[in-house]
Every structure is written in C-alpha cells, then in structure tokens.
Design a protein around this motif. Structure first.
Motif, short mmCIF file in Angstrom:
data_model
loop_
_atom_site.label_atom_id
_atom_site.label_comp_id
_atom_site.label_asym_id
_atom_site.label_seq_id
_atom_site.Cartn_x
_atom_site.Cartn_y
_atom_site.Cartn_z
N LEU A 167 0.82 -1.21 0.00
CA LEU A 167 0.00 0.00 0.00
C LEU A 167 0.85 1.26 0.00
O LEU A 167 0.49 2.28 -0.60
CB LEU A 167 -0.94 0.00 1.21
CG LEU A 167 -1.98 -1.14 1.25
CD1 LEU A 167 -2.91 -0.96 2.43
CD2 LEU A 167 -2.77 -1.21 -0.06
N LEU A 168 2.00 1.21 0.65
CA LEU A 168 2.92 2.35 0.65
C LEU A 168 3.43 2.64 -0.77
O LEU A 168 3.49 3.80 -1.20
CB LEU A 168 4.09 2.07 1.58
CG LEU A 168 5.16 3.17 1.70
CD1 LEU A 168 4.56 4.44 2.28
CD2 LEU A 168 6.32 2.68 2.57
N ALA A 169 3.78 1.59 -1.50
CA ALA A 169 4.26 1.76 -2.87
C ALA A 169 3.19 2.43 -3.74
O ALA A 169 3.50 3.31 -4.56
CB ALA A 169 4.67 0.41 -3.46
N LEU A 170 1.94 2.01 -3.57
CA LEU A 170 0.86 2.60 -4.36
C LEU A 170 0.69 4.08 -4.02
O LEU A 170 0.46 4.92 -4.91
CB LEU A 170 -0.45 1.86 -4.11
CG LEU A 170 -0.53 0.40 -4.56
CD1 LEU A 170 -1.94 -0.12 -4.38
CD2 LEU A 170 -0.08 0.25 -6.01
N GLY A 171 0.77 4.43 -2.74
CA GLY A 171 0.61 5.82 -2.34
C GLY A 171 1.67 6.72 -2.95
O GLY A 171 1.38 7.84 -3.40
N LEU A 172 2.90 6.24 -3.01
CA LEU A 172 3.98 7.04 -3.60
C LEU A 172 3.77 7.23 -5.10
O LEU A 172 3.99 8.33 -5.64
CB LEU A 172 5.33 6.36 -3.34
CG LEU A 172 5.78 6.32 -1.87
CD1 LEU A 172 7.04 5.48 -1.71
CD2 LEU A 172 6.00 7.74 -1.34
#
Length: 390
Positions: A167-172
């Motif tokens: 989810l962190l990768a998607l947010g970035l």
C-alpha cells in the motif's frame, strides 16, 4: 480530424488520472486473505477494505458533479487525486481494521472528484468525433490502473512479506501521478457554469429519468460492476485454498487480465462507431456471461480463460454504455455522467459485499451462481435497448 496538441494532452491527462485513481482504489483487493488473517476478520468483513472506498465514492459522485458543474472541474480533479494519494499512504500505517476501512473510505471520497468530472470534461473540451475514442481510452486507463495497482500491491507485499509495503508503494505512485496530471492538463476552454437552483436541478433529474435509455444504462452499470467486483473480490480466497494454494504474488498475477479490459475499452470505442452501440453491448454482454460460467471449471487454466472472456466482455459493455450515456446526456453532461458512475460504483459496493454471503454459504460455486444471475440481467437489459435510437 486530427486532434490538436491540447486535445491530445486532455485525453492523456484524464486517462492518466483514471489510471491513478484505480491504481489506488483496488490496492487491497489481492491482499484480502492477508488482511483477514492480520486483523482476524471474516472474508465478507475484510471486503469492506475495498467496498468502503467504492461505496463512499458512489455516494459522493452526484454532489461533487454538481459542484464541478457550478465551479469548474480542473481544481476538483487536482485536489481529489492528491488527497487520494495521501489517504493511500495513511492506510499503509493503519493500526487496526477499522482505521484501515476509514482511510480506504476517505480515499474513495477523494477519488470521487475525478470520475465526477472526467467524462463531462472530455465531452465539453473535445470535438464530437473524438469523444467516444477518448472515453474508451479513459476507461482503458481505469482498467490498466486497476490491474497495475493489484499487481504492484501483491508483488511488493510478497517481496517484503508485508501488506503495508504494498500500500505504501501505491501511495507514492499516486503522488507522482497527481503531479504529472497537474502539469499536463490544459486549462478548460469550453466550461459553462450550471445552475444549482433546486427547481432547475429537479427539472433536469426528471428529464434524465424520463429518457428512454438512460435509466436502463444506469442499471447496466450497477449490475455489471457488481459482477466485476464480486468475481475479483473472492477470487483470491478461492485460489488460496486447495487444490491451488497460490502465493499472493501469483494471485496478483491473475489481475494481468485487466490488460484485456484496457484493450477492450478502446476496441469498443472504435467498434461502436462501425456497428452501433446496441450490437456491441449485446454481444459483449453474452460474452461476459459465458466467461462467468466458464470459471466453474476446476483446472486453473479454465478459470483464467473464463475470467479473460468475462473481463473483455465487461469492459467493452462499460465503454459502449459510457459513450452512449455521454451522447444522450444533453446539456447536463456532468450530472448524467455522475448518475451513471454512481450506479456503477454503488453496484460494485452492494453486490461486491453481498457476494460474501454467497461465498460463506456455498464458496466459489455460490459466488458464480450469483454472478451468473447478474450477467443474465445485463443481457436482458441490453436486449431491451437493442431498438433504441442511438
């Protein structure tokens, strides 16, 4: 007529916004088994991490479209895309399931500003001959983003053994997309503010629902999207059980089929100009329903083939229906597009979550039975629309 540079930038920017929205929105879908285990909740309950976002987006589409009709579409899309990226980052650090659902719901609320304005913006800013193709590309961007988000969240989560990393990768990526969209979209040239007076709005709503085709097209959106979310919500559970027992990254690989949806959307935009919307919608409704039935085959290749047929058929139906809605909308393009998309995402939330009841009582055959019923409804509606004037 060859598109101008600004017309190409509009199509590209809005398609990028659609891609980014769905990259963020469905990031938890391939992670549902891990989230269920982490937070000790049932399969039906954990699906709220998907449907809370789609449901709130559906609720807000209409009021946000009215605001965009009055105050402009560009700033709303800019703010919504940036806000969605921030919510995606916050969801990666959710300490409990309820916080996760809350942040995903907030993400859906932010994302609503993009589809609430996107199709109306394309219809206003592009010549009539380019609209069907541009809307097809926008929907194709949606499908590509949904596929990429699912794949990336699954792959990163598997690599780092943490759903939070996915989810962190998607947010970035969402933050990067919001910046590119801000730089790429030209200023609107043809926007005209619409009245928000209740009497005028009520007259417009009555006119829309008196139309011979629009309410039925809204029903196609509701039921069709319900099929898509219902199938793909419970597919990870099905494939994580014997005899398949696939790892999260392999389950995420199934979402590569969304590439077919991206192609089908653009393909349908071209084919409707040649053969008419009615024929394309009916043929593709039959194809998507046959694809649902084919997923009952036990071997994994049979399931993949069935999902491929369903995904192609569904996105072709959605693309043709969206272009048809835009064509019939008249001066209230923003409101009509919002009513269509509100039906679309509300169907995903309602039917997608209700499919959990079928899973809990009859596993995969129960889900497929419910989705087949939805497919038959889409066929019957498209059959009814076959003689409607385009």
């Amino acid at each position: 007529m060859t598109p101008t540079v600004d017309e190409r930038r509009i199509t590209l920017a809005v398609s990028l916004a659609g891609l980014a929205c769905f990259l963020l929105l469905y990031g938890t879908q391939p992670l549902l088994p891990q989230l269920s285990q982490t937070f000790a909740v049932s399969a039906a309950t954990v699906s709220l991490s998907v449907t809370a976002g789609t449901g709130l987006m559906a609720v807000l589409l209409i009021p946000l479209s009215l605001i965009a009709d009055r105050h402009g579409r560009e700033k709303m899309m800019h703010a919504g895309l940036f806000g969605a990226a921030v919510c995606a980052l916050l969801s990666a650090w959710a300490p409990d399931f309820y916080t996760l659902v809350a942040t995903r719901a907030a993400l859906g609320a932010c994302i609503a500003s993009v589809p609430a304005a996107a199709m109306a913006h394309l219809s206003e800013e592009l010549p009539a001959g380019q609209r069907a193709r541009a809307i097809g590309l926008y929907i194709g961007g949606n499908a590509l983003g949904g596929m990429a988000g699912r794949l990336l969240s699954a792959a990163v989560s598997d690599a780092f053994d943490s759903w939070r990393a996915g989810l962190l990768a998607l947010g970035l990526l969402g933050l990067l997309s919001a910046f590119v969209f801000w730089k790429l979209l030209p200023p609107a040239q043809h926007f005209q503010a619409r009245s928000l007076q209740p009497r005028a709005l009520w007259a417009d709503v009555r006119k829309i629902y008196a139309d011979a085709g629009l309410p039925w097209l809204f029903c196609v959106a509701f039921v069709g999207m319900g099929c898509l979310v219902g199938l793909y919500n419970y597919l990870p559970f099905h494939l994580s059980l014997p005899p398949y027992e696939l790892a999260p990254a392999l389950i995420g690989g199934i979402f590569l089929l969304y590439a077919l949806g991206s192609y089908a959307s653009a393909w349908a935009g071209r084919q409707t100009a040649r053969h008419g919307r009615q024929k394309i919608m009916l043929r593709m409704a039959l194809l998507m329903t046959c694809g649902i039935a084919a997923t009952l085959v036990a071997p994994l290749p049979g399931i993949v083939l069935g999902l491929a047929l369903f995904t192609f058929g569904f996105f072709a139906v959605h693309s043709a229906a969206s272009a048809w809605v835009s064509h019939r909308a008249g001066t209230r393009r923003g409101l009509v597009a919002a009513l269509y998309l509100s039906s679309y995402y509300l169907g995903g939330s309602v039917i997608g979550t209700a499919s959990g009841w079928a899973w809990n009582h009859a596993a995969w055959p129960g889900v497929i039975g419910a989705m087949l019923a939805c497919g038959v409804v889409v066929i019957l509606i498209t059959w009814r629309l076959r003689r409607l004037a385009e």
